[in-house]
Motif scaffolding. Structure first.
Motif, PDB file in Angstrom:
ATOM      1  N   ASP A 370       0.802  -1.226   0.000  1.00 12.54           N
ATOM      2  CA  ASP A 370       0.000   0.000   0.000  1.00 12.54           C
ATOM      3  C   ASP A 370       0.836   1.277   0.000  1.00 12.54           C
ATOM      4  N   ILE A 371       2.153   1.161   0.096  1.00 13.84           N
ATOM      5  CA  ILE A 371       2.951   2.375   0.138  1.00 13.84           C
ATOM      6  C   ILE A 371       2.958   3.058  -1.233  1.00 13.84           C
ATOM      7  N   GLU A 372       3.196   4.357  -1.252  1.00 11.94           N
ATOM      8  CA  GLU A 372       3.215   5.147  -2.471  1.00 11.94           C
ATOM      9  C   GLU A 372       4.633   5.640  -2.737  1.00 11.94           C
ATOM     10  N   SER A 373       4.978   5.716  -4.000  1.00 12.28           N
ATOM     11  CA  SER A 373       6.275   6.259  -4.395  1.00 12.28           C
ATOM     12  C   SER A 373       6.389   7.718  -3.984  1.00 12.28           C
ATOM     13  N   LEU A 374       7.603   8.125  -3.636  1.00 11.90           N
ATOM     14  CA  LEU A 374       7.859   9.520  -3.271  1.00 11.90           C
ATOM     15  C   LEU A 374       8.176  10.392  -4.489  1.00 11.90           C
ATOM     16  N   CYS A 375       8.273   9.787  -5.684  1.00  7.82           N
ATOM     17  CA  CYS A 375       8.585  10.549  -6.893  1.00  7.82           C
ATOM     18  C   CYS A 375       7.470  11.548  -7.185  1.00  7.82           C
ATOM     19  N   ILE A 376       7.837  12.808  -7.450  1.00  5.88           N
ATOM     20  CA  ILE A 376       6.845  13.841  -7.730  1.00  5.88           C
ATOM     21  C   ILE A 376       6.858  14.245  -9.211  1.00  5.88           C
ATOM     22  N   HIS A 377       7.618  13.516 -10.045  1.00  2.85           N
ATOM     23  CA  HIS A 377       7.617  13.721 -11.495  1.00  2.85           C
ATOM     24  C   HIS A 377       8.040  15.145 -11.866  1.00  2.85           C
ATOM     25  N   CYS A 378       9.004  15.666 -11.109  1.00  2.00           N
ATOM     26  CA  CYS A 378       9.532  17.002 -11.413  1.00  2.00           C
ATOM     27  C   CYS A 378      10.486  16.967 -12.594  1.00  2.00           C
ATOM     28  N   ASN A 379      11.010  15.770 -12.896  1.00  2.00           N
ATOM     29  CA  ASN A 379      11.891  15.520 -14.040  1.00  2.00           C
ATOM     30  C   ASN A 379      13.238  16.222 -13.960  1.00  2.00           C
ATOM     31  N   LYS A 380      13.603  16.698 -12.792  1.00  6.17           N
ATOM     32  CA  LYS A 380      14.923  17.307 -12.638  1.00  6.17           C
ATOM     33  C   LYS A 380      16.029  16.260 -12.690  1.00  6.17           C
ATOM     34  N   CYS A 381      15.650  14.992 -12.534  1.00  4.26           N
ATOM     35  CA  CYS A 381      16.635  13.915 -12.702  1.00  4.26           C
ATOM     36  C   CYS A 381      17.153  13.870 -14.129  1.00  4.26           C
ATOM     37  N   MET A 382      16.369  14.358 -15.107  1.00  2.00           N
ATOM     38  CA  MET A 382      16.825  14.384 -16.497  1.00  2.00           C
ATOM     39  C   MET A 382      18.090  15.226 -16.642  1.00  2.00           C
ATOM     40  N   VAL A 383      18.158  16.309 -15.896  1.00  2.00           N
ATOM     41  CA  VAL A 383      19.297  17.216 -15.979  1.00  2.00           C
ATOM     42  C   VAL A 383      20.508  16.631 -15.257  1.00  2.00           C
ATOM     43  N   ALA A 384      20.263  15.753 -14.279  1.00  2.00           N
ATOM     44  CA  ALA A 384      21.350  15.195 -13.467  1.00  2.00           C
ATOM     45  C   ALA A 384      22.284  14.295 -14.268  1.00  2.00           C
ATOM     46  N   ILE A 385      21.884  13.892 -15.482  1.00  2.43           N
ATOM     47  CA  ILE A 385      22.745  12.993 -16.261  1.00  2.43           C
ATOM     48  C   ILE A 385      24.114  13.612 -16.531  1.00  2.43           C
ATOM     49  N   TYR A 386      24.219  14.933 -16.485  1.00  2.00           N
ATOM     50  CA  TYR A 386      25.488  15.582 -16.807  1.00  2.00           C
ATOM     51  C   TYR A 386      26.505  15.436 -15.672  1.00  2.00           C
ATOM     52  N   GLY A 387      26.049  15.016 -14.503  1.00  7.19           N
ATOM     53  CA  GLY A 387      26.970  14.807 -13.392  1.00  7.19           C
ATOM     54  C   GLY A 387      26.749  13.497 -12.669  1.00  7.19           C
ATOM     55  N   GLY A 388      25.922  12.622 -13.245  1.00  4.89           N
ATOM     56  CA  GLY A 388      25.584  11.351 -12.602  1.00  4.89           C
ATOM     57  C   GLY A 388      24.102  11.327 -12.277  1.00  4.89           C
ATOM     58  N   THR A 389      23.349  10.469 -12.967  1.00  6.18           N
ATOM     59  CA  THR A 389      21.897  10.457 -12.832  1.00  6.18           C
ATOM     60  C   THR A 389      21.467  10.095 -11.408  1.00  6.18           C
ATOM     61  N   ARG A 390      20.571  10.903 -10.880  1.00  7.66           N
ATOM     62  CA  ARG A 390      20.074  10.685  -9.517  1.00  7.66           C
ATOM     63  C   ARG A 390      18.814  11.522  -9.337  1.00  7.66           C
ATOM     64  N   CYS A 391      18.071  11.238  -8.296  1.00 12.54           N
ATOM     65  CA  CYS A 391      16.980  12.101  -7.874  1.00 12.54           C
ATOM     66  C   CYS A 391      17.577  13.281  -7.109  1.00 12.54           C
ATOM     67  N   VAL A 392      17.352  14.474  -7.595  1.00 15.24           N
ATOM     68  CA  VAL A 392      17.979  15.652  -6.972  1.00 15.24           C
ATOM     69  C   VAL A 392      17.359  15.978  -5.620  1.00 15.24           C
ATOM     70  N   LEU A 393      16.250  15.340  -5.295  1.00 18.85           N
ATOM     71  CA  LEU A 393      15.600  15.586  -4.012  1.00 18.85           C
ATOM     72  C   LEU A 393      16.183  14.740  -2.889  1.00 18.85           C
ATOM     73  N   VAL A 394      17.028  13.791  -3.235  1.00 17.34           N
ATOM     74  CA  VAL A 394      17.672  12.937  -2.235  1.00 17.34           C
ATOM     75  C   VAL A 394      19.005  13.548  -1.853  1.00 17.34           C
ATOM     76  N   PRO A 395      19.210  13.912  -0.586  1.00 15.03           N
ATOM     77  CA  PRO A 395      20.483  14.518  -0.175  1.00 15.03           C
ATOM     78  C   PRO A 395      21.654  13.580  -0.460  1.00 15.03           C
ATOM     79  N   GLN A 396      22.741  14.155  -0.946  1.00 16.81           N
ATOM     80  CA  GLN A 396      23.939  13.378  -1.234  1.00 16.81           C
ATOM     81  C   GLN A 396      24.845  13.334   0.000  1.00 16.81           C
ATOM     82  N   PRO A 397      25.572  12.224   0.172  1.00 16.56           N
ATOM     83  CA  PRO A 397      26.491  12.132   1.317  1.00 16.56           C
ATOM     84  C   PRO A 397      27.521  13.256   1.263  1.00 16.56           C
ATOM     85  N   ALA A 398      27.865  13.773   2.422  1.00 13.46           N
ATOM     86  CA  ALA A 398      28.842  14.867   2.492  1.00 13.46           C
ATOM     87  C   ALA A 398      30.225  14.369   2.097  1.00 13.46           C
TER      88      ALA A 398
END
Length: 398
Positions: A370-398
């Motif tokens: 019953d859980i729902e995906s947290l993806c909000i379909h902002c599509n900013k992950c499309m731009v992340a391909i230039y530095g490594g594809t990822r969800c930009v809403l997920v904080p990266q390790p320091a």
């Protein structure tokens, strides 16, 4: 068949399933999303980690994106390419994914007019010569020798995929990459045996698929990613896609089809639905492309409303016309849409953005459907391909 009977007979999406000669632990495939993590056309530790995360997260199979069959077929010079030098890294990748219990597929193809000739140092091939606005350069019309060479290179790529330990290959016939650009009557204006009628425009794709089948036999699974609709006036459309599917089935060249849509040249957002990240794209582009995106981006990066299973209506029409196993892509984010796909007669589902947001989503759905995906379909992950594809809403390790 009544709806209740169809539901009762639908397979469990999380149960093991056969895909050609391969048994997957479930029917969920991590769709190919260009990772942006290869260097000098070789596998990196970061690329391996990317796919291990999805394998550990529970998918039945993960797909390594855009493994080019020829140097001019890369979208840029960093992209993976099938060479003897690339095989050791490919083997490390497949071994790492297998250690997590998942299968792994290699997407093989040629970018054609989508390739960046300035990055590759080679002309971008297309059915004919035209001006590419994004790269501000002209494509080169593919000769018969080019086409024969590229067909053979797909077969070589399939053979090398076996040597590298892949369980499957996915041939790229979508998004106006080279084979897709030949299918498109908007792009393909040739007057020879590769242009004009649909039979002629489909010749190149069919030759590729048969070459791969001839080279790999039934040692690994063969999928093809096929456009149902380019999303542009005068482009490849559903009625023609259905006929191409029939031909591929008659040829016996593929074990399954993943159905997609949209044109990387003319209408990329048609596949993704949701927000169009214009500001983010402009922010990573060099001039004069940056200015072009700022001034005219809304005409190319159009915004389409998102809904779950948004390719289902078209895919349902393909389903009615073929016995080939089909992969439903597009807006598969929860157990409801997975079950709907199974009820509608699809054998597998493919997920992309939702898994970028939560690589462990499949494991979690098996524990709590019953859980729902947290993806909000902002599509900013499309731009992340230039530095490594990822969800930009997920904080990266320091």
């Amino acid at each position: 068949m009544t709806e209740s009977t169809r539901t009762r007979n639908a397979p469990d999406v999380f149960a093991p399933a056969k895909l050609g000669p391969v048994t997957l632990r479930n029917r969920v495939i991590k769709a190919a999303t260009y990772e942006g993590l290869s260097r000098k056309s070789l596998v990196t530790d970061e690329l391996i980690d990317f796919h291990v995360r999805h394998a550990a997260g529970g998918v039945g199979m993960t797909t390594v994106a855009y493994c080019a069959v020829a140097p001019e077929g890369r979208t840029d010079r960093r992209q993976l390419q099938w060479t003897d030098e690339s095989l050791p890294g490919m083997r490390r990748l497949t071994e790492a994914v297998h250690a997590e219990g998942a299968a792994v597929s290699a997407q093989i193809g040629h970018a054609g007019p989508v390739a960046n000739p300035k990055s590759n140092g080679l002309p971008a091939l297309a059915p004919g010569r035209f001006f590419h606005k994004t790269t501000t350069s002209f494509t080169r019309a593919a000769t018969h020798d080019d086409l024969r060479r590229i067909v053979k290179r797909h077969g070589v790529a399939g053979k090398m995929a076996i040597e590298a330990g892949f369980d499957a290959v996915e041939i790229h016939f979508g998004h106006n990459y080279l084979a897709s650009s030949f299918l498109s009557p908007k792009i393909n204006r040739r007057k020879d045996e590769y242009g004009g009628s649909l039979e002629n425009r489909a010749r190149f794709a069919r030759d590729i698929a048969r070459e791969v089948r001839d080279r790999v036999g039934d040692r690994i699974a063969i999928l093809a990613k096929l456009n149902m609709d380019d999303g542009v006036p005068g482009g490849f459309w559903l009625d023609e896609a259905i006929q191409v599917v029939r031909w591929l089935e008659e040829d016996g060249s593929v074990d399954a089809l993943e159905l997609t849509a949209g044109s990387s040249l003319h209408n990329p957002m048609y596949l993704f639905k949701g927000d169009a990240p214009l500001r983010e794209f402009a922010g990573v582009m060099p001039q004069p492309v940056k200015l072009g995106v700022q001034l005219f981006g809304k005409h190319v990066l159009k915004s389409y409303p998102y809904e779950d299973a948004y390719l289902l209506n078209d895919a349902r029409q393909v389903r009615a016309e073929t016995k080939l196993p089909l992969v439903l892509l597009g807006g598969i984010t929860n157990k409801r849409t997975m079950d709907l796909a199974m009820e509608e007669g699809f054998q597998y589902v493919a997920m992309a953005r939702a898994l970028l947001r939560e690589p462990d989503l499949i494991n979690r759905l098996q524990q709590d459907p019953d859980i729902e995906s947290l993806c909000i379909h902002c599509n900013k992950c499309m731009v992340a391909i230039y530095g490594g594809t990822r969800c930009v809403l997920v904080p990266q390790p320091a």
